[in-house]
Motif scaffolding. Structure first.
Motif, PDB file in Angstrom:
ATOM      1  N   LYS A 151      52.549 -35.317 -19.253  1.00 15.29           N
ATOM      2  CA  LYS A 151      53.488 -35.930 -20.190  1.00 15.29           C
ATOM      3  C   LYS A 151      54.624 -34.971 -20.512  1.00 15.29           C
ATOM      4  CE  LYS A 151      50.017 -38.872 -22.442  1.00 15.29           C
ATOM      5  NZ  LYS A 151      49.340 -39.210 -23.730  1.00 15.29           N
ATOM      6  N   ALA A 152      55.788 -35.556 -20.744  1.00 17.50           N
ATOM      7  CA  ALA A 152      56.934 -34.740 -21.156  1.00 17.50           C
ATOM      8  C   ALA A 152      56.667 -34.132 -22.520  1.00 17.50           C
ATOM      9  CB  ALA A 152      58.196 -35.594 -21.191  1.00 17.50           C
ATOM     10  N   ARG A 153      57.193 -32.946 -22.729  1.00 21.44           N
ATOM     11  CA  ARG A 153      57.032 -32.284 -24.025  1.00 21.44           C
ATOM     12  C   ARG A 153      58.385 -31.750 -24.484  1.00 21.44           C
ATOM     13  NH1 ARG A 153      53.173 -27.234 -23.038  1.00 21.44           N
ATOM     14  NH2 ARG A 153      51.713 -28.949 -22.681  1.00 21.44           N
ATOM     15  N   ALA A 154      58.552 -31.674 -25.765  1.00 19.93           N
ATOM     16  CA  ALA A 154      59.817 -31.195 -26.326  1.00 19.93           C
ATOM     17  C   ALA A 154      59.898 -29.674 -26.227  1.00 19.93           C
ATOM     18  CB  ALA A 154      59.943 -31.637 -27.779  1.00 19.93           C
ATOM     19  N   VAL A 155      60.971 -29.185 -25.654  1.00 22.91           N
ATOM     20  CA  VAL A 155      61.248 -27.753 -25.610  1.00 22.91           C
ATOM     21  C   VAL A 155      62.718 -27.560 -25.968  1.00 22.91           C
ATOM     22  CG1 VAL A 155      59.467 -27.267 -23.880  1.00 22.91           C
ATOM     23  CG2 VAL A 155      61.813 -27.768 -23.141  1.00 22.91           C
ATOM     24  N   THR A 156      63.073 -26.338 -26.292  1.00 24.67           N
ATOM     25  CA  THR A 156      64.466 -26.035 -26.638  1.00 24.67           C
ATOM     26  C   THR A 156      65.003 -24.959 -25.708  1.00 24.67           C
ATOM     27  OG1 THR A 156      64.066 -26.566 -28.971  1.00 24.67           O
ATOM     28  CG2 THR A 156      66.054 -25.305 -28.453  1.00 24.67           C
ATOM     29  N   ILE A 157      66.087 -25.263 -25.034  1.00 23.29           N
ATOM     30  CA  ILE A 157      66.778 -24.298 -24.174  1.00 23.29           C
ATOM     31  C   ILE A 157      67.980 -23.790 -24.975  1.00 23.29           C
ATOM     32  CG2 ILE A 157      67.790 -23.894 -21.910  1.00 23.29           C
ATOM     33  CD1 ILE A 157      64.864 -24.910 -21.888  1.00 23.29           C
ATOM     34  N   HIS A 158      67.822 -22.620 -25.550  1.00 24.46           N
ATOM     35  CA  HIS A 158      68.884 -22.064 -26.406  1.00 24.46           C
ATOM     36  C   HIS A 158      70.105 -21.638 -25.594  1.00 24.46           C
ATOM     37  CE1 HIS A 158      66.006 -22.060 -29.704  1.00 24.46           C
ATOM     38  NE2 HIS A 158      65.148 -21.409 -28.947  1.00 24.46           N
ATOM     39  N   ALA A 159      69.870 -21.167 -24.372  1.00 19.68           N
ATOM     40  CA  ALA A 159      70.978 -20.759 -23.497  1.00 19.68           C
ATOM     41  C   ALA A 159      70.558 -20.972 -22.050  1.00 19.68           C
ATOM     42  CB  ALA A 159      71.339 -19.295 -23.742  1.00 19.68           C
ATOM     43  N   PHE A 160      71.479 -21.500 -21.242  1.00 17.87           N
ATOM     44  CA  PHE A 160      71.262 -21.701 -19.807  1.00 17.87           C
ATOM     45  C   PHE A 160      72.574 -21.289 -19.157  1.00 17.87           C
ATOM     46  CE2 PHE A 160      69.070 -24.917 -16.710  1.00 17.87           C
ATOM     47  CZ  PHE A 160      69.128 -23.970 -15.698  1.00 17.87           C
ATOM     48  N   GLU A 161      72.653 -20.032 -18.783  1.00 22.45           N
ATOM     49  CA  GLU A 161      73.916 -19.421 -18.362  1.00 22.45           C
ATOM     50  C   GLU A 161      73.897 -19.092 -16.872  1.00 22.45           C
ATOM     51  OE1 GLU A 161      76.416 -15.277 -19.275  1.00 22.45           O
ATOM     52  OE2 GLU A 161      74.527 -15.700 -20.309  1.00 22.45           O
ATOM     53  N   ILE A 162      74.945 -19.501 -16.174  1.00 24.82           N
ATOM     54  CA  ILE A 162      75.081 -19.161 -14.755  1.00 24.82           C
ATOM     55  C   ILE A 162      75.656 -17.754 -14.632  1.00 24.82           C
ATOM     56  CG2 ILE A 162      76.267 -19.720 -12.596  1.00 24.82           C
ATOM     57  CD1 ILE A 162      76.288 -22.644 -13.489  1.00 24.82           C
ATOM     58  N   LEU A 163      74.937 -16.880 -13.904  1.00 24.23           N
ATOM     59  CA  LEU A 163      75.398 -15.505 -13.691  1.00 24.23           C
ATOM     60  C   LEU A 163      76.071 -15.334 -12.340  1.00 24.23           C
ATOM     61  CD1 LEU A 163      72.255 -13.586 -15.049  1.00 24.23           C
ATOM     62  CD2 LEU A 163      74.327 -14.245 -16.290  1.00 24.23           C
ATOM     63  N   GLY A 164      75.731 -16.206 -11.399  1.00 26.00           N
ATOM     64  CA  GLY A 164      76.336 -16.096 -10.070  1.00 26.00           C
ATOM     65  C   GLY A 164      75.868 -17.220  -9.173  1.00 26.00           C
ATOM     66  N   ILE A 165      76.714 -17.583  -8.193  1.00 32.38           N
ATOM     67  CA  ILE A 165      76.378 -18.631  -7.232  1.00 32.38           C
ATOM     68  C   ILE A 165      76.717 -18.108  -5.834  1.00 32.38           C
ATOM     69  CG2 ILE A 165      76.873 -20.973  -6.422  1.00 32.38           C
ATOM     70  CD1 ILE A 165      77.659 -21.707  -9.281  1.00 32.38           C
ATOM     71  N   SER A 166      75.755 -18.208  -4.932  1.00 34.67           N
ATOM     72  CA  SER A 166      75.992 -17.786  -3.548  1.00 34.67           C
ATOM     73  C   SER A 166      75.466 -18.852  -2.604  1.00 34.67           C
ATOM     74  CB  SER A 166      75.321 -16.439  -3.256  1.00 34.67           C
ATOM     75  OG  SER A 166      73.918 -16.517  -3.454  1.00 34.67           O
ATOM     76  N   ARG A 167      76.096 -18.963  -1.450  1.00 32.17           N
ATOM     77  CA  ARG A 167      75.734 -19.980  -0.459  1.00 32.17           C
ATOM     78  C   ARG A 167      75.377 -19.305   0.849  1.00 32.17           C
ATOM     79  NH1 ARG A 167      78.046 -24.944  -2.551  1.00 32.17           N
ATOM     80  NH2 ARG A 167      79.020 -24.407  -4.559  1.00 32.17           N
ATOM     81  N   GLY A 168      74.392 -19.884   1.545  1.00 28.74           N
ATOM     82  CA  GLY A 168      73.967 -19.275   2.791  1.00 28.74           C
ATOM     83  C   GLY A 168      73.145 -20.216   3.643  1.00 28.74           C
ATOM     84  N   VAL A 169      72.627 -19.645   4.726  1.00 25.29           N
ATOM     85  CA  VAL A 169      71.797 -20.387   5.675  1.00 25.29           C
ATOM     86  C   VAL A 169      70.575 -19.533   5.983  1.00 25.29           C
ATOM     87  CG1 VAL A 169      71.683 -21.422   7.969  1.00 25.29           C
ATOM     88  CG2 VAL A 169      73.821 -21.509   6.670  1.00 25.29           C
ATOM     89  N   ASP A 170      69.377 -20.152   5.948  1.00 26.51           N
ATOM     90  CA  ASP A 170      68.173 -19.375   6.223  1.00 26.51           C
ATOM     91  C   ASP A 170      67.970 -19.191   7.728  1.00 26.51           C
ATOM     92  OD1 ASP A 170      67.034 -21.704   7.265  1.00 26.51           O
ATOM     93  OD2 ASP A 170      65.848 -22.137   5.465  1.00 26.51           O
ATOM     94  N   GLU A 171      66.881 -18.502   8.094  1.00 23.22           N
ATOM     95  CA  GLU A 171      66.641 -18.163   9.505  1.00 23.22           C
ATOM     96  C   GLU A 171      66.452 -19.404  10.369  1.00 23.22           C
ATOM     97  OE1 GLU A 171      63.305 -15.571   9.441  1.00 23.22           O
ATOM     98  OE2 GLU A 171      64.438 -13.863   8.645  1.00 23.22           O
ATOM     99  N   ALA A 172      66.031 -20.507   9.739  1.00 19.94           N
ATOM    100  CA  ALA A 172      65.815 -21.749  10.495  1.00 19.94           C
ATOM    101  C   ALA A 172      67.067 -22.611  10.560  1.00 19.94           C
ATOM    102  CB  ALA A 172      64.669 -22.538   9.875  1.00 19.94           C
ATOM    103  N   GLY A 173      68.166 -22.116   9.964  1.00 17.77           N
ATOM    104  CA  GLY A 173      69.418 -22.858  10.006  1.00 17.77           C
ATOM    105  C   GLY A 173      69.610 -23.842   8.871  1.00 17.77           C
ATOM    106  N   ASN A 174      68.753 -23.776   7.865  1.00 20.33           N
ATOM    107  CA  ASN A 174      68.874 -24.671   6.713  1.00 20.33           C
ATOM    108  C   ASN A 174      69.774 -24.044   5.649  1.00 20.33           C
ATOM    109  OD1 ASN A 174      66.837 -26.693   7.590  1.00 20.33           O
ATOM    110  ND2 ASN A 174      65.434 -24.951   7.375  1.00 20.33           N
TER     111      ASN A 174
END
Length: 311
Positions: A151-174
């Motif tokens: 069951k869903a439960r109530a929680v509080t996310i006081h902060a959800f901050e993006i520190l960095g974003i990077s893009r890539g491809v794994d060894e299998a090409g995904n």
């Protein structure tokens, strides 16, 4: 083990748990180092996770119940582009999003996706969690192949901050998008579930690939001991010092401390009413107990013995 004439260790220790250790492993190691069986922890960390784990020794284990409920801070990496059975890197991957779909996930869309996952939210915990369902752990049921619905439960996310974003491809090409984040949240929040839900909202799947707990309440991992470098028991934080960091404090004289330790009500002239615990600290900086106060009268929530158990 402590000798019959030596009190068993009593206090709190901050541990920086390395990856690969379970919380139980950390407790077992501290038992050996400190020479006592009475060791507990406040808040499990998965083996994949690193960071702050708070251990209590002796009668200070009674404080762990209150530490568990404190807010927490994490640093994490969310990998967008694939989901997993456990919502983290320990599980089996459940397919990969096409590169064309990932290309449509801009930095702006990621930031927008985080907004509804911030503040007071209803969160469905990860299926592979320690929550009990009909007396059994959810992860145990899931490993047995049983369908688990939490069951869903109530929680509080006081902060959800993006520190960095990077893009890539794994060894299998995904292709993948790694999002480094900082999360401040209430007790009971699953960071894995945030990764899962962000990936779902963006339509590409998501799971957690790294997690580090950096803070519990006012306790910070920068003050913690490296578990894998400890060769003997570290110096413990005293129960009184720990209690000061969690609760309001009332100082007792010798008579009040004795009466409170005997379970009696103590008159605290001028002390405001408090339905939440107050740390009652006596002479010699000893944590006598946790109390509530009503009309200048104390009521014991939990007492701390003058002597810890002998091992």
């Amino acid at each position: 083990m402590a000798s019959p004439t030596t009190p068993a260790p009593n206090g709190i220790v901050l541990i920086d748990k390395p990856q690969g250790f379970t919380s139980h492993d950390a407790v077992a190691r501290m038992r050996r180092l400190a020479g006592t069986r009475k060791v507990g922890h406040a808040g499990t960390l998965d083996p994949m996770a690193t960071g702050l784990l708070i251990l209590g020794l002796g009668s200070s284990t009674r404080l762990l119940t209150f530490i568990v409920g404190l807010s927490k801070e994490y640093l994490a990496t969310i990998r967008l582009g694939s989901s997993s059975t456990t919502d983290d890197a320990q599980g089996d991957l459940l397919g990969f999003a096409p590169q064309s779909q990932l290309d449509r996930v801009t930095d702006e869309l990621i930031a927008e996706g985080i907004i509804p996952l911030t503040g007071e939210i209803e969160q469905v915990p990860s299926t592979f969690s320690a929550i009990k369902v009909d007396g059994k752990r959810a992860y145990a049921l899931a490993r047995e192949g049983e369908s688990v619905e939490l069951k869903a439960r109530a929680v509080t996310i006081h902060a959800f901050e993006i520190l960095g974003i990077s893009r890539g491809v794994d060894e299998a090409g995904n292709g993948f998008i790694d999002v480094d984040v900082r999360v401040e949240c209430s007790s009971g929040t699953y960071i894995r579930a945030l990764a899962r839900d962000l990936g779902f909202k963006l339509g590409v799947g998501g799971h957690l690939t790294a997690l580090r707990r950096t803070r519990i309440g006012s306790f910070h991992v920068s003050d913690a001991h490296d578990l894998d470098k400890l060769e003997h028991a570290p110096e413990l934080l005293t129960p009184a010092d720990v209690a000061r960091g969690i609760f309001p404090v009332v100082d007792l004289n010798q008579t009040q401390a004795l009466e409170l330790s005997q379970g009696k009500k103590v008159f605290l002239e001028g002390f405001p009413d408090s339905a939440e615990p107050v740390a009652a600290i006596g002479p010699e900086d000893r944590l006598v107990g946790l109390i509530t106060v009503k009309k200048n009268q104390s009521r014991v929530v939990v007492n701390f013995p003058t002597e810890t158990e002998k091992s």
